[in-house]
Design a protein around this motif. Sequence first.
Motif, PDB file in Angstrom:
ATOM      1  N   ARG A  21       0.834  -1.206   0.000  1.00 13.28           N
ATOM      2  CA  ARG A  21       0.000   0.000   0.000  1.00 13.28           C
ATOM      3  C   ARG A  21       0.868   1.256   0.000  1.00 13.28           C
ATOM      4  NH1 ARG A  21      -2.888  -3.276   3.721  1.00 13.28           N
ATOM      5  NH2 ARG A  21      -1.952  -2.184   5.510  1.00 13.28           N
ATOM      6  N   ALA A  22       1.941   1.229   0.766  1.00 15.81           N
ATOM      7  CA  ALA A  22       2.826   2.387   0.843  1.00 15.81           C
ATOM      8  C   ALA A  22       3.561   2.617  -0.476  1.00 15.81           C
ATOM      9  CB  ALA A  22       3.826   2.204   1.989  1.00 15.81           C
ATOM     10  N   LYS A  24       2.468   1.903  -3.463  1.00 12.15           N
ATOM     11  CA  LYS A  24       1.514   2.490  -4.405  1.00 12.15           C
ATOM     12  C   LYS A  24       1.290   3.970  -4.115  1.00 12.15           C
ATOM     13  CE  LYS A  24      -0.765  -1.954  -5.136  1.00 12.15           C
ATOM     14  NZ  LYS A  24      -1.965  -2.781  -4.895  1.00 12.15           N
ATOM     15  N   GLU A  25       1.204   4.307  -2.839  1.00 16.39           N
ATOM     16  CA  GLU A  25       1.025   5.711  -2.473  1.00 16.39           C
ATOM     17  C   GLU A  25       2.248   6.531  -2.880  1.00 16.39           C
ATOM     18  OE1 GLU A  25       0.238   8.463   1.531  1.00 16.39           O
ATOM     19  OE2 GLU A  25       0.087   6.267   1.625  1.00 16.39           O
ATOM     20  N   GLN A  26       3.429   6.011  -2.612  1.00 12.56           N
ATOM     21  CA  GLN A  26       4.649   6.725  -2.966  1.00 12.56           C
ATOM     22  C   GLN A  26       4.818   6.816  -4.477  1.00 12.56           C
ATOM     23  OE1 GLN A  26       6.573   8.455  -1.170  1.00 12.56           O
ATOM     24  NE2 GLN A  26       8.252   8.859  -2.606  1.00 12.56           N
ATOM     25  N   ARG A  28       2.456   7.025  -6.710  1.00 12.35           N
ATOM     26  CA  ARG A  28       1.588   8.093  -7.200  1.00 12.35           C
ATOM     27  C   ARG A  28       2.183   9.469  -6.889  1.00 12.35           C
ATOM     28  NH1 ARG A  28      -2.326   4.177  -5.671  1.00 12.35           N
ATOM     29  NH2 ARG A  28      -2.446   4.996  -3.546  1.00 12.35           N
ATOM     30  N   ALA A  29       2.835   9.582  -5.748  1.00 15.26           N
ATOM     31  CA  ALA A  29       3.483  10.851  -5.397  1.00 15.26           C
ATOM     32  C   ALA A  29       4.634  11.167  -6.348  1.00 15.26           C
ATOM     33  CB  ALA A  29       3.989  10.799  -3.956  1.00 15.26           C
ATOM     34  N   GLN A  33       0.464   7.146 -12.359  1.00 13.20           N
ATOM     35  CA  GLN A  33      -0.976   7.228 -12.112  1.00 13.20           C
ATOM     36  C   GLN A  33      -1.546   5.942 -11.514  1.00 13.20           C
ATOM     37  OE1 GLN A  33       0.366   8.927 -15.023  1.00 13.20           O
ATOM     38  NE2 GLN A  33       0.188  10.523 -13.481  1.00 13.20           N
ATOM     39  N   GLN A  34      -0.845   4.819 -11.700  1.00 13.05           N
ATOM     40  CA  GLN A  34      -1.341   3.555 -11.154  1.00 13.05           C
ATOM     41  C   GLN A  34      -0.179   2.593 -10.981  1.00 13.05           C
ATOM     42  OE1 GLN A  34      -4.383   1.698 -13.533  1.00 13.05           O
ATOM     43  NE2 GLN A  34      -4.862   0.129 -12.033  1.00 13.05           N
ATOM     44  N   TRP A 133      13.383   4.594  -2.464  1.00 13.74           N
ATOM     45  CA  TRP A 133      12.460   4.813  -1.341  1.00 13.74           C
ATOM     46  C   TRP A 133      12.173   3.497  -0.628  1.00 13.74           C
ATOM     47  CZ3 TRP A 133       7.668   2.904  -0.111  1.00 13.74           C
ATOM     48  CH2 TRP A 133       6.971   3.559   0.901  1.00 13.74           C
TER      49      TRP A 133
END
Length: 359
Positions: A21-22, A24-26, A28-29, A33-34, A133
């Motif tokens: 989950r992290a 995917k969030e990073q 997008r940042a 887009q996906q 990251w």
Amino acid sequence: MTEKHTLTQPHEAVDYPALARAIKEQGRALGFQQLGVSDIDLSEASQHLRAWLQANFHGEMGYMARHQALRDDPRQLVPGTVRVISVRMDYLPPSGDAEAVMNNPELGFVSRYALGRDYHKVMRKRLQRLADWITARVGEFGYRVFVDSAPVLEKALAQKAGLGWIGKHTNLLSRTAGSWFFLGEIYTDLPLPTDDSPEEHCGSCRACIDICPTRAIVAPYQLDARLCISYLTIELHGSIPVELRALLGNRIYGCDDCQLVCPWNRFAQLSGEDDFLPRHGLDAPYLIELFAWSEQTFNERLQGSPIRRIGHERWLRNIAVALGNGAKSEAVIDALKGRLEHPSEMVREHVQWALDQLR
């Protein structure tokens, strides 16, 4: 190319669902887009590729027939791989009316993906930042970043990762994003939870099949690259088959017809990446002006562009065909005649063909 890293902490010390989950969030940042995660079972896609190769649909793209074991099994390409993180980056630029460009014989059409800077460098840097990251979060781990740079079945992996389904035109399609996007991957030894593949949603639609100028989509989900305008203008090194030249219209680098007509692309979003914005007026360029570019001008203006890899000779070949398919004028005739003594036999051949069409 990224060096191989070794995990420094036991897998059981990591909460992998939370890490996924992290990530995917990073991602997008970072401008993707996906993102999605897949396993490495590519048996079905490999069978499809073999059938495509046996039909000789790959033409001169011999690289598609090499390194089959590396395509079939990601572990052969990057030992230790158990998951693939696939990413999507939208590239559609606010470049005006593409169909209007196609319908104007004085202009040349360039595939929308090639209007700006080369996507390979843009995406590879972002993927490396994402890998860095992850390293900062879990420690050293095994990975390698890819952006159309190795024998990777990227569309099949992206489909397994939930980014979309492979449409009848053989491009990846998303219900929420259409098909105007690039793909990239991180092969990794992190056992992240996988995402579900989406259902196909092409239904009975034949828009892409019917619109193809050269009938390259010989059946649903089957593309004969030897007929595809993108292949003819980019991958083909020699002469464009005479019987296909008139069908190219004014397409001088790639062809977006199947994407332009796809109903799902009404959901496509414009790219927010400045690197993908059109440069040098390539979204609606005048053919005569492009045809006048010297090799030095070609190399200078297309520095950092994916177009540059075809070279000046094939650039002139493609534009000569487009001029021959356009309207006759004194300016066009003069421009073509000015290349009749070009050192390249291939250029001279296509220039003469163009002149013959305009008699």
